[in-house]
Design a protein around this motif. Structure first.
Motif, PDB file in Angstrom:
ATOM      1  N   PHE A  30       0.828  -1.201   0.000  1.00  0.00           N
ATOM      2  CA  PHE A  30       0.000   0.000   0.000  1.00  0.00           C
ATOM      3  C   PHE A  30       0.867   1.258   0.000  1.00  0.00           C
ATOM      4  O   PHE A  30       0.574   2.220  -0.719  1.00  0.00           O
ATOM      5  CB  PHE A  30      -0.945   0.004   1.205  1.00  0.00           C
ATOM      6  N   GLU A  31       1.965   1.259   0.766  1.00  0.00           N
ATOM      7  CA  GLU A  31       2.885   2.389   0.765  1.00  0.00           C
ATOM      8  C   GLU A  31       3.512   2.575  -0.614  1.00  0.00           C
ATOM      9  O   GLU A  31       3.659   3.698  -1.100  1.00  0.00           O
ATOM     10  CB  GLU A  31       3.977   2.194   1.815  1.00  0.00           C
ATOM     11  N   GLN A  32       3.874   1.481  -1.249  1.00  0.00           N
ATOM     12  CA  GLN A  32       4.443   1.553  -2.598  1.00  0.00           C
ATOM     13  C   GLN A  32       3.420   2.138  -3.569  1.00  0.00           C
ATOM     14  O   GLN A  32       3.757   3.002  -4.389  1.00  0.00           O
ATOM     15  CB  GLN A  32       4.861   0.160  -3.058  1.00  0.00           C
ATOM     16  N   PHE A  33       2.173   1.698  -3.464  1.00  0.00           N
ATOM     17  CA  PHE A  33       1.120   2.225  -4.330  1.00  0.00           C
ATOM     18  C   PHE A  33       0.933   3.725  -4.112  1.00  0.00           C
ATOM     19  O   PHE A  33       0.832   4.485  -5.075  1.00  0.00           O
ATOM     20  CB  PHE A  33      -0.195   1.488  -4.066  1.00  0.00           C
ATOM     21  N   THR A  34       0.912   4.172  -2.862  1.00  0.00           N
ATOM     22  CA  THR A  34       0.695   5.596  -2.602  1.00  0.00           C
ATOM     23  C   THR A  34       1.874   6.426  -3.107  1.00  0.00           C
ATOM     24  O   THR A  34       1.673   7.513  -3.633  1.00  0.00           O
ATOM     25  CB  THR A  34       0.461   5.871  -1.105  1.00  0.00           C
ATOM     26  N   ARG A  35       3.110   5.899  -2.987  1.00  0.00           N
ATOM     27  CA  ARG A  35       4.261   6.625  -3.538  1.00  0.00           C
ATOM     28  C   ARG A  35       4.134   6.763  -5.045  1.00  0.00           C
ATOM     29  O   ARG A  35       4.357   7.838  -5.610  1.00  0.00           O
ATOM     30  CB  ARG A  35       5.567   5.902  -3.198  1.00  0.00           C
ATOM     31  N   GLU A  36       3.779   5.665  -5.722  1.00  0.00           N
ATOM     32  CA  GLU A  36       3.644   5.718  -7.176  1.00  0.00           C
ATOM     33  C   GLU A  36       2.479   6.611  -7.589  1.00  0.00           C
ATOM     34  O   GLU A  36       2.571   7.328  -8.591  1.00  0.00           O
ATOM     35  CB  GLU A  36       3.468   4.312  -7.735  1.00  0.00           C
TER      36      GLU A  36
END
Length: 62
Positions: A30-36
């Motif tokens: 989820f953190e990776q998705f929000t960064r992207e």
């Protein structure tokens, strides 16, 4: 405390540790998705400007 009680406690701890491992994996994804997604939203205005420029140039030369 009987053997079945001890085994039941170990089973609960095993399920709990599996849950926490999967939850950590989910939060990392989820953190990776929000960064992207934040990167995409930062880049989107630039893309829009370039696309408008391209369509203007295309209309002129066509």
């Amino acid at each position: 405390m009987s053997l079945s009680d001890i085994l039941e406690i170990f089973a609960v701890l095993l399920v709990y540790s599996q849950f926490t491992r999967e939850f950590r994996y989910f939060t990392r994804k989820f953190e990776q998705f929000t960064r992207e997604f934040c990167c995409f939203t930062r880049e989107f205005p630039q893309f829009t400007r370039e696309f408008c420029y391209f369509t203007r140039e295309f209309a002129i030369y066509s």
